[in-house]
Design an enzyme around this catalytic site. Structure first.
Site, PDB file in Angstrom:
ATOM      1  N   ARG A  80      71.834  42.000  42.360  1.00  0.00           N
ATOM      2  CA  ARG A  80      72.330  43.352  42.076  1.00  0.00           C
ATOM      3  C   ARG A  80      72.992  44.024  43.274  1.00  0.00           C
ATOM      4  O   ARG A  80      73.613  45.071  43.139  1.00  0.00           O
ATOM      5  CB  ARG A  80      71.181  44.235  41.537  1.00  0.00           C
TER       6      ARG A  80
ATOM      7  N   GLY B  47      55.518  45.839  37.811  1.00  0.00           N
ATOM      8  CA  GLY B  47      54.269  45.368  37.216  1.00  0.00           C
ATOM      9  C   GLY B  47      53.328  46.564  37.085  1.00  0.00           C
ATOM     10  O   GLY B  47      53.265  47.405  37.980  1.00  0.00           O
TER      11      GLY B  47
ATOM     12  N   GLY C 174      58.993  31.858  41.453  1.00  0.00           N
ATOM     13  CA  GLY C 174      58.161  33.048  41.346  1.00  0.00           C
ATOM     14  C   GLY C 174      57.380  33.363  42.612  1.00  0.00           C
ATOM     15  O   GLY C 174      57.275  32.533  43.518  1.00  0.00           O
TER      16      GLY C 174
ATOM     17  N   GLY D 287      64.256  35.541  47.500  1.00  0.00           N
ATOM     18  CA  GLY D 287      64.980  35.915  46.276  1.00  0.00           C
ATOM     19  C   GLY D 287      66.477  36.113  46.500  1.00  0.00           C
ATOM     20  O   GLY D 287      66.948  36.196  47.627  1.00  0.00           O
TER      21      GLY D 287
ATOM     22  N   ALA E 185      60.854  36.586  51.082  1.00  0.00           N
ATOM     23  CA  ALA E 185      62.265  36.950  51.249  1.00  0.00           C
ATOM     24  C   ALA E 185      63.176  35.821  50.788  1.00  0.00           C
ATOM     25  O   ALA E 185      64.214  35.553  51.378  1.00  0.00           O
ATOM     26  CB  ALA E 185      62.542  37.293  52.703  1.00  0.00           C
TER      27      ALA E 185
END
Ligand code: UD1
Ligand code: CA
Length: 459
Positions: A15, A142, A76, A11, A9
Site C-alpha cells: 500500500r 486483530g 505469516g 512484509g 520486517a
C-alpha cells in the site's frame, strides 16, 4: 529485567505504492525500522534480531547492528518467529527469558512502553503480555478476546472474526512480550487453518490461555502503536512524532513561533533559549547552542551551531558554526565548512570545505571552495574562488585582515598574505605577499562625448 527483541520486517508493504521497502521509508529522516530498533535498544534489550524478507537488500544495511534472519517465504507472523527459532533457542539458554516481538512499521513505540510491557509479563509471571489499544475504527486489526472474568483468552483476526467479534474495540497492536520458553514450545502448535492460510503468531495467545497459563494485556494510547501501511499513515505518524519531539524541546526551553512548521530529528540536541522560526528543519546529529535563532526556511543536517548565531533562509550541511556566526539570508554551507567565532556568510553565498576565520566576512554573492581565511578578512561582493580546473581541486589561502575587492577571481592554488588588498574585478593567479596591493585589470579607455555623438547621429 533481561529480554531480547525480535522485529518483524519481512512484509511487502504494497500500500505504500513504492519501489522502496516500507520499513526503509523515513520519518524525520530516520528509516521506520530504525526507530523500532533504537526504541528496543533504549529499553535495554540484550539483543535485537530482525526478520527480513521482502526487498531485504534495502533493509539489511539499516539494521546491520542487529542479528538478521531471512524469511524467504512470507507465511505469516507465526512463521516469521519460527524462522528465528534457531537463534531464539540459543537465547533460551542465555539469561534472557523474555522475548519482545515488535513490528518494523510501528515507529512511534517508546522505550518506556517496551519496558512496561516486559515488566508486566515478568512481574505477573505471564506467558504473554500483549500490547493493546482501543480504536473507534478497529478495521483490519486483530481483536482481543476476553472471558467473563476479563482475562485475555485469544486474538481473532478481522478476516476470521464473527460480526460480534468485529464490534470489539480493543485491538492487538502487534507488539508482545513472551516468556521465551513457552513461546518456543507453542510455535509447533500453530496451524494455518484460517481464512488467510497463514501461521498467525496471535494464535499463541489462545494456545497458552487454553493451557491455563496467564495472558496479560497492557493498554496504551493508540497514537503510539499506529502502524504505517500507506503514505497517508506515514504523514500522520510524522505529525505525531513531530508533536512529541517539539513539545519536549519547548518544555526544555526552546521557542517555536509555530511548532507545526518545525521539524526536528530524534538525535538533534538543542539548548534552551534557542528560537526556531517557521519552515525550519534540523536533522541528523545537529546541535544548537543557546541564544541562536534559526529560520525562517532553513535546513540543517549534521551540523554544530554555537551560541548566539543567526541562520536565516539557509541550508547548512555537515558544517561547524562557532559562536555569534551570522548566516544568510540565503546562504548554502556545504560539508566541511567551519565558520569561526563572529564570522559571516551572507546573502547568496556558497561555501564548501573551507574555514572562515574569526570575524571574517563573506557578505554577498560569493563562492568559496577549499579555502582558508584568516581573521578579520573582508570579501567584496561577487568574489569567488576558482578552485576547480575541470580535473583537480586546489586551495586558496587568505591571510589576516586582507581585503578582497569586489568581483575578484581567486584562481587556485593561490595564496594571499596578511593585509593584502586586491583591486575590484581582478583575476588573481599569482601569490601576493603581506601588505601588497594586487590589481589585474586592463587600463580604462575613455572616449569623450561618445554618447552625445551617438544621439546626434540618430536624429
Ligand atoms: C498483525 C496481527 C494483528 C494486529 C496487527 C497490528 C497477526 C496474525 N495479526 O496483523 O492481530 O492487529 O498485526 O498491526 O499477527 N511479517 C513478517 N513475515 C510475515 C508476515 C508479516 O515479517 O510472514 C511482518 C510484517 O512485515 C509486519 C508485521 O509482521 O511488520 C505484521 O504483519 P502484517 O501483515 O502487517 O500483519 P497484520 O495482518 O496487519
Ligand atoms: Ca497481513
Amino acid at each position: 529485567m533481561i529480554f531480547s527483541t525480535l522485529i518483524l520486517a519481512a512484509g511487502a508493504g504494497t500500500r505504500m505504492k513504492s519501489s522502496k521497502s516500507k520499513v526503509a521509508h523515513e520519518l524525520l529522516k530516520k528509516p521506520l525500522v530504525r526507530w523500532v530498533v533504537d526504541a528496543a535498544n533504549a529499553a535495554g534489550s540484550a539483543k535485537v534480531i530482525t526478520v527480513v524478507g521482502h526487498e531485504r537488500e534495502q533493509v539489511i544495511p539499516l539494521v546491520e547492528d542487529t542479528e538478521i534472519v531471512v524469511q524467504e517465504e512470507r507465511l505469516g507472523t507465526g512463521h516469521a518467529v519460527k524462522i528465528a527459532r534457531d537463534i531464539l533457542t540459543r537465547d533460551a539458554s542465555d539469561e534472557a527469558s523474555s522475548l519482545v516481538v515488535l513490528c518494523g512499521d510501528t515507529p512511534l513505540i517508546t522505550a518506556e512502553t517496551i519496558s512496561s510491557l516486559v515488566s508486566s509479563q515478568q512481574q505477573n509471571k505471564a506467558a504473554i503480555c500483549v500490547l493493546t489499544h482501543l480504536l473507534d475504527d478497529p478495521t483490519n486489526y486483530g481483536r482481543i478476546l476476553r472471558n467473563a472474568a476479563g482475562d485475555v483468552i485469544g486474538i481473532v483476526e478481522e478476516k476470521d472474526a464473527t460480526d460480534e467479534q468485529r464490534a470489539i474495540k480493543e485491538c492487538n497492536s502487534g507488539a508482545y512480550c513472551f516468556d521465551l520458553a513457552t513461546l518456543l514450545e507453542s510455535l509447533d502448535e500453530l496451524s494455518c487453518d484460517n481464512v488467510q492460510g497463514e501461521y498467525y503468531l496471535t494464535d499463541v495467545v489462545a494456545i497458552c490461555a487454553d493451557k491455563g497459563l496467564a495472558v496479560k494485556a497492557h493498554i496504551v494510547d493508540a497514537e503510539e502503536t499506529q502502524g504505517i501501511n500507506s503514505r497517508v499513515q506515514l504523514a500522520a505518524a510524522t505529525k505525531s512524532m513531530q508533536r512529541r519531539i517539539n513539545e519536549a524541546h519547548m518544555m526544555a526551553g526552546v521557542t517555536m513561533l509555530d511548532p507545526d512548521l518545525v521539524w526536528i530529528g530524534p538525535d538533534v540536541q538543542i539548548e534552551n533559549d534557542v528560537e526556531l522560526l517557521p519552515l525550519t528543519m534540523l536533522y541528523g546529529t545537529t546541535q544548537v547552542a543557546g541564544g541562536s535563532v534559526i529560520g525562517p526556511n532553513s535546513r540543517l543536517q549534521d551540523s554544530r551551531v554555537g551560541k548566539d548565531c543567526t541562520i536565516e533562509e539557509s541550508i547548512v550541511l555537515s558544517s561547524t558554526l562557532e559562536d555569534e556566526v551570522s548566516c544568510g539570508p540565503r546562504a548554502y554551507l556545504r560539508p566541511g565548512t567551519v565558520m569561526k567565532k563572529g564570522s559571516k556568510a551572507g546573502t547568496h553565498v556558497e561555501i564548501k570545505n573551507s574555514t572562515i576565520g574569526e570575524g571574517s566576512k563573506v557578505p554577498h554573492l560569493s563562492y568559496f571552495g577549499d579555502a582558508t581565511l584568516g581573521t578579520n578578512v573582508n570579501i567584496g561582493a561577487g568574489s569567488i574562488t576558482c578552485n576547480y580546473n575541470g580535473k583537480t581541486k586546489s586551495k586558496t589561502i587568505i591571510g589576516d585582515r586582507s581585503f578582497v575587492g569586489s568581483d575578484t577571481m581567486l584562481v587556485a592554488p593561490v595564496e594571499l598574505g596578511s593585509d593584502v588588498t586586491t583591486g575590484a574585478g581582478s583575476v588573481i593567479t599569482k601569490n601576493v605577499a603581506d601588505g601588497a596591493l594586487a590589481v589585474e585589470r586592463g587600463d580604462q579607455t575613455v572616449i569623450e562625448g561618445w554618447t552625445y555623438r551617438q544621439e546626434e547621429r540618430q536624429k
